[in-house]
Scaffold this active site. Structure first.
Site, PDB file in Angstrom:
ATOM      1  N   GLU A  33       0.841  -1.213   0.000  1.00 16.06           N
ATOM      2  CA  GLU A  33       0.000   0.000   0.000  1.00 16.06           C
ATOM      3  C   GLU A  33       0.874   1.261   0.000  1.00 16.06           C
ATOM      4  OE1 GLU A  33      -3.950  -1.018   2.531  1.00 16.06           O
ATOM      5  OE2 GLU A  33      -2.048  -1.528   3.463  1.00 16.06           O
ATOM      6  N   LEU A  81      34.706  11.822  22.805  1.00 14.44           N
ATOM      7  CA  LEU A  81      34.518  11.583  24.231  1.00 14.44           C
ATOM      8  C   LEU A  81      35.749  10.875  24.782  1.00 14.44           C
ATOM      9  CD1 LEU A  81      30.889  10.158  24.126  1.00 14.44           C
ATOM     10  CD2 LEU A  81      31.585  12.368  25.059  1.00 14.44           C
ATOM     11  N   GLU A 110      23.342   6.479  28.251  1.00 13.13           N
ATOM     12  CA  GLU A 110      22.825   6.086  26.927  1.00 13.13           C
ATOM     13  C   GLU A 110      23.723   5.022  26.332  1.00 13.13           C
ATOM     14  OE1 GLU A 110      23.052   9.605  24.540  1.00 13.13           O
ATOM     15  OE2 GLU A 110      22.035  10.774  26.070  1.00 13.13           O
ATOM     16  N   LYS A 112      26.259   3.665  23.563  1.00 10.30           N
ATOM     17  CA  LYS A 112      27.199   4.251  22.616  1.00 10.30           C
ATOM     18  C   LYS A 112      27.085   3.461  21.321  1.00 10.30           C
ATOM     19  CE  LYS A 112      31.948   5.875  22.277  1.00 10.30           C
ATOM     20  NZ  LYS A 112      32.196   5.504  20.897  1.00 10.30           N
ATOM     21  N   ASP A 114      27.785   2.312  17.567  1.00 12.63           N
ATOM     22  CA  ASP A 114      29.050   2.174  16.845  1.00 12.63           C
ATOM     23  C   ASP A 114      28.827   2.321  15.340  1.00 12.63           C
ATOM     24  OD1 ASP A 114      31.683   1.780  16.436  1.00 12.63           O
ATOM     25  OD2 ASP A 114      31.661  -0.381  16.768  1.00 12.63           O
ATOM     26  N   ARG A 133      31.567  14.246  10.560  1.00 12.84           N
ATOM     27  CA  ARG A 133      32.457  14.827  11.548  1.00 12.84           C
ATOM     28  C   ARG A 133      33.688  15.469  10.884  1.00 12.84           C
ATOM     29  NH1 ARG A 133      35.068  13.767  16.583  1.00 12.84           N
ATOM     30  NH2 ARG A 133      33.884  11.906  17.060  1.00 12.84           N
ATOM     31  N   GLU A 169      24.168   9.160  15.316  1.00 11.10           N
ATOM     32  CA  GLU A 169      25.013   8.137  14.719  1.00 11.10           C
ATOM     33  C   GLU A 169      24.262   7.488  13.568  1.00 11.10           C
ATOM     34  OE1 GLU A 169      27.746   8.309  16.359  1.00 11.10           O
ATOM     35  OE2 GLU A 169      28.905   6.514  15.878  1.00 11.10           O
ATOM     36  N   TYR A 222      22.090  14.174  20.661  1.00 14.26           N
ATOM     37  CA  TYR A 222      22.685  15.388  21.225  1.00 14.26           C
ATOM     38  C   TYR A 222      22.138  16.597  20.472  1.00 14.26           C
ATOM     39  CZ  TYR A 222      26.603  18.422  22.744  1.00 14.26           C
ATOM     40  OH  TYR A 222      27.379  19.426  23.271  1.00 14.26           O
ATOM     41  N   LYS A 308      33.629   1.928  27.622  1.00 11.71           N
ATOM     42  CA  LYS A 308      33.650   0.969  26.515  1.00 11.71           C
ATOM     43  C   LYS A 308      33.510  -0.457  27.036  1.00 11.71           C
ATOM     44  CE  LYS A 308      35.678   1.983  22.826  1.00 11.71           C
ATOM     45  NZ  LYS A 308      35.629   2.506  21.489  1.00 11.71           N
ATOM     46  N   CYS A 424      52.879 -19.494  -4.778  1.00 13.34           N
ATOM     47  CA  CYS A 424      51.423 -19.587  -4.734  1.00 13.34           C
ATOM     48  C   CYS A 424      50.991 -21.023  -4.399  1.00 13.34           C
ATOM     49  CB  CYS A 424      50.850 -19.156  -6.082  1.00 13.34           C
ATOM     50  SG  CYS A 424      49.067 -19.378  -6.174  1.00 13.34           S
ATOM     51  N   CYS A 427      49.153 -22.459  -7.737  1.00 13.70           N
ATOM     52  CA  CYS A 427      49.766 -22.687  -9.049  1.00 13.70           C
ATOM     53  C   CYS A 427      51.280 -22.724  -9.002  1.00 13.70           C
ATOM     54  CB  CYS A 427      49.302 -21.620 -10.033  1.00 13.70           C
ATOM     55  SG  CYS A 427      50.030 -20.010  -9.700  1.00 13.70           S
ATOM     56  N   CYS A 442      49.774 -13.317  -6.218  1.00 17.45           N
ATOM     57  CA  CYS A 442      50.242 -14.233  -7.241  1.00 17.45           C
ATOM     58  C   CYS A 442      50.106 -13.539  -8.598  1.00 17.45           C
ATOM     59  CB  CYS A 442      49.397 -15.507  -7.211  1.00 17.45           C
ATOM     60  SG  CYS A 442      49.675 -16.529  -8.662  1.00 17.45           S
ATOM     61  N   CYS A 448      46.359 -19.159 -12.926  1.00 17.81           N
ATOM     62  CA  CYS A 448      46.214 -19.645 -11.548  1.00 17.81           C
ATOM     63  C   CYS A 448      44.718 -19.967 -11.334  1.00 17.81           C
ATOM     64  CB  CYS A 448      46.699 -18.556 -10.609  1.00 17.81           C
ATOM     65  SG  CYS A 448      46.537 -18.956  -8.880  1.00 17.81           S
TER      66      CYS A 448
HETATM   67  S1  IVH Z   1      27.498  12.351  22.619  1.00 17.70           S
HETATM   68  C1  IVH Z   1      30.434  15.963  22.854  1.00 17.70           C
HETATM   69  N1  IVH Z   1      26.134  10.100  22.678  1.00 17.70           N
HETATM   70  O1  IVH Z   1      30.861   8.421  20.130  1.00 17.70           O
HETATM   71  C2  IVH Z   1      29.791  14.633  22.957  1.00 17.70           C
HETATM   72  N2  IVH Z   1      28.093  10.197  21.306  1.00 17.70           N
HETATM   73  O2  IVH Z   1      33.796   9.273  20.941  1.00 17.70           O
HETATM   74  C3  IVH Z   1      29.080  14.278  21.740  1.00 17.70           C
HETATM   75  N3  IVH Z   1      28.507   8.146  20.030  1.00 17.70           N
HETATM   76  O3  IVH Z   1      31.599  11.216  18.177  1.00 17.70           O
HETATM   77  C4  IVH Z   1      28.792  12.868  21.598  1.00 17.70           C
HETATM   78  N4  IVH Z   1      26.770   7.020  20.752  1.00 17.70           N
HETATM   79  O4  IVH Z   1      30.041   9.451  17.204  1.00 17.70           O
HETATM   80  C5  IVH Z   1      27.220  10.738  22.170  1.00 17.70           C
HETATM   81  N5  IVH Z   1      24.808   8.213  22.802  1.00 17.70           N
HETATM   82  C6  IVH Z   1      25.865   8.842  22.296  1.00 17.70           C
HETATM   83  C7  IVH Z   1      26.747   8.239  21.363  1.00 17.70           C
HETATM   84  C8  IVH Z   1      27.862   8.946  20.905  1.00 17.70           C
HETATM   85  C9  IVH Z   1      27.828   6.994  19.963  1.00 17.70           C
HETATM   86  C10 IVH Z   1      29.754   8.397  19.278  1.00 17.70           C
HETATM   87  C11 IVH Z   1      29.786   9.717  18.561  1.00 17.70           C
HETATM   88  C12 IVH Z   1      30.942  10.472  19.130  1.00 17.70           C
HETATM   89  C13 IVH Z   1      31.780   9.382  19.690  1.00 17.70           C
HETATM   90  C14 IVH Z   1      32.595   9.901  20.835  1.00 17.70           C
END
Ligand code: IVH
Length: 685
Positions: A33, A81, A110, A112, A114, A133, A169, A222, A308, A424, A427, A442, A448
């Protein structure tokens, strides 16, 4: 409702469904739809171009225009950070904040995420810029690409500040990442190591239509600006949800260290069930006034840190090293390990990258090694446990000690050092290494076996000649039966060669031969890509075909001429020249030409002049001589750039009948020239 109102209402409705689907994860209508509504809008916008809006949901499919990225300065620098790895370091952070503020405070925890960070600028509720960035001070303007991400709103709802920035992110969900890599493996393209690389690679694609197919997601975390609605981070984020942003629910206001550790420990386990990659927890002081009091260092704010997660590690024994030869001849060393359980899966193999990596670890067969699975799919060896290598211990009668403990992993003291192979494994050719490359390869590209099979697989793949029915197994079968030894042999295949083969039969054989015949119609850029010249990927092949109109001319091109083409550097140019210097390759190309493949570019792709060089041109209205798409092409053929909205940088507007009233108003205000269809055609002859 008049037409304009109908279009506006349809746009709003589609945006609402996008939001339900991508942000709330709660669609109200079926995909089918939804597609119908989107198509309906596309149709209406096509018939009534005067109501064009660059923020229409139809614009999310991306444009096909290739362009470099403009750099934009960040209004607020994009800091990173400080990382911490232990509860002790988190406690230190908490105590530092307490000492500086000397009063009560809250910490927002929160996840983090990746992925790759992005800054979004909204003005009057409309997405104006999306900036990477970059170096923290300025980044790439990736607005067009970001517009293809469905969970990022193009227009906001509710009561938002007139101007603000929101950061977050961009992520590639695991499922999308797995599917993309599977596809890349089939196409013989290099795999992405993790979703983070895949997301940032995707965001930098020069083609937003391709980007749109890669289904990225985004979480925002943020907000920055002068007139934010609340004085706490948490309230602002919660409010941003009402404007249409995707804000994670994995967020908690903590009043003390215990609550923080509970959050960390809970998500360290639970994160494994999330559809996207996370690598830690971010802790932020909630109150914005307190944030200001704490201030920033040059690299990171004092009011926030990252904790981390530990990558999961296991210790196991290196049994042997094997070597794989890829399509391009690159030899990859692989560690064969004593099977060990890691993050829920049994690990038997790990990548050893290249010769330098092995040398750096001073790896010996029988070593006890640490394997880690971070965000990567392929586990990696991070270190050797030297303490369990018998000759590394000083004093003591180690051999007796080991035998007494009957510990098999320590019993062999004569372990040989891993030495990268010189020939190799497939071959027997002597491997070579270019000065600027880490890997050995190779050079026996045409004889090969894995390289021959790989070249053929690449040749028939979808983005190359797109020949159906010739999968990996069939190619291996044809190769073993000596029916094909190179890509040109494909065009000699007959139904009677194929149908007797195991698993094939008359019907499949017919289809394959038909598909081979059809492949002769492919455009030059595809044929060129299919040849599998080292470093000539899809984009490079396209670039070449737009500047050099035939294989005959390409064959004569020098390195100096080739590097004039955008995106082509010396490495690629040398590879092309080398390719055409080999008699064997020339013979292959000759045979393919005789078979009727397309080695001449269609003239429509070719640059005809530089009459419109560096001109930013907006097309508006309807035309009688050519379609809008044709005009877009003409602009590009003469070196001009198609832009969708009128700004002070616009050089002129190619104005047809019924030009959009908004554009007209803006053009008058900014004094941008209008060029009629006839005038334009005269300009470009
Ligand atoms: S706050 C000035 N919140 O981690 C602080 N960053 O090493 C602004 N990231 O560049 C970042 N999850 O790419 C913030 N919940 C979160 C995040 C987060 C991932 C990343 C972000 C930042 C890097 C910091």
């Amino acid at each position: 409702m008049n037409i304009e109102e109908q279009i506006l209402s349809l746009r709003q409705e589609i945006e609402r469904h996008n939001h339900n689907y991508y942000v709330k994860n709660a669609p109200e209508i079926s995909d089918f739809e939804f597609d119908i509504k989107l198509k309906q809008l596309q149709e209406m916008e096509k018939i009534y171009p005067q109501f064009f809006d660059k923020n229409s949901p139809t614009q999310r499919v991306g444009s096909d225009i290739n362009r470099g990225f403009r750099q934009i300065e960040h209004q607020y620098p994009m800091l990173s950070l400080a990382n911490t790895y232990s509860e002790g370091e988190v406690t230190d952070f908490y105590n530092r904040v307490l000492k500086s503020l000397n009063t009560d405070f809250e910490i927002v925890c929160e996840l983090k995420y990746d992925g790759t960070s992005i800054s979004l600028i909204y003005e009057n509720g409309v997405l104006q810029h999306a900036i990477t960035r970059g170096d923290g001070v300025k980044g790439d303007d990736v607005t067009d690409n970001v517009k293809t991400i469905r969970s990022i709103p193009l227009k906001l709802q509710g009561n938002f500040p007139a101007k603000f920035e929101i950061r977050g992110e961009i992520l590639m969900p695991w499922a999308v990442f797995d599917a993309l890599n599977e596809e890349r493996e089939k196409e013989g393209e290099p795999l992405f190591a993790n979703p983070r690389n895949a997301a940032s690679g995707t965001l930098k694609l020069q083609n937003s239509a391709e980007m749109a197919t890669r289904k990225l997601d985004a979480f925002l975390y943020y907000i920055l600006g002068e007139n934010l609605p609340y004085n706490t981070h948490y309230q602002n984020l919660t409010e941003a949800k009402n404007w249409g942003f995707k804000i994670s629910d994995a967020i908690k206001v903590c009043k003390n260290l215990n609550e923080i550790f509970d959050f960390i420990n809970y998500w360290d386990i639970e994160r494994k069930n999330l559809p996207v990659a996370t690598d830690g927890i971010v802790l932020k002081v909630n109150d914005l006034t307190q944030q200001k009091m704490l201030g920033l260092t040059a690299k990171s704010p004092r009011w926030a840190i990252a904790y981390k997660f530990q990558a999961e590690k296991a210790l196991t024994r290196l049994n042997s090293v094997s070597y794989q030869v890829g399509r391009t001849g690159v030899v990859t060393p692989v560690a064969n390990l004593e099977p060990v359980l890691l993050s829920g899966t049994t690990v038997k193999r790990a990548s050893l990258h290249n010769a330098d990596f092995i040398e750096g670890l001073d790896l010996h067969i029988g070593d006890m090694v640490f394997v880690e699975k971070g965000g990567e799919i392929i586990p990696k060896i991070t270190a050797v446990d030297l303490s369990s290598r018998c000759h590394s211990r000083e004093g003591g009668n180690l051999l007796q000690e080991n035998q007494a403990r009957n510990d098999s992993s320590l019993s062999d003291c004569e372990n040989e050092k891993v030495k990268f192979i010189e020939t190799c494994p497939e071959c027997g050719a002597t491997l070579v290494r270019n000065n600027d490359e880490a890997g050995f390869y190779c050079p026996n590209e045409n004889h090969c076996p894995p390289q021959i099979k790989g070249k053929i697989e690449h040749f028939v793949s979808r983005k190359a000649m797109n020949i159906d029915g010739l999968g990996e197994e069939t190619i291996a079968l044809l190769f073993e039966n000596q029916l094909i030894k190179n890509i040109a042999d494909i065009y000699d295949l007959k139904v009677s060669d194929l149908s007797p083969l195991e698993r094939l039969g008359e019907k499949s054989a017919n289809n394959i031969v038909l598909s081979i015949e059809n492949s002769k119609q492919n455009p030059f850029q595809k044929t060129l890509f299919a040849l599998g010249i080292r470093f000539v990927g899809e984009t490079v092949a396209k670039r070449i075909a737009s500047k050099i109109s035939s294989i005959d001319l390409l064959q004569k091109a020098t390195v100096e001429e080739l590097i004039q083409i955008e995106d082509i550097g010396e490495r690629i140019a040398n590879s092309i020249v080398d390719f055409f210097q080999k008699a064997e390759n020339l013979e292959l190309v000759e045979r393919l030409k005789n078979a009727g493949l397309n080695f001449v570019a269609e003239t429509s792709n070719i640059v005809k002049s530089n009459k419109l060089e560096d001109k930013n041109i907006v097309i508006s209205g309807t035309f009688s001589q050519h379609s809008r798409d044709e005009y877009k092409q003409i602009i590009e053929q003469h070196g001009g750039k198609n832009v969708s909205s009128v700004s002070s940088k616009t050089d002129f507007i190619l104005a047809g009948e019924n030009m959009g009233p908004e554009k007209l108003k803006k053009a008058e205000k900014l004094g941008v020239k209008l060029v009629s269809e006839a005038e334009f055609l005269e300009m470009v002859d």
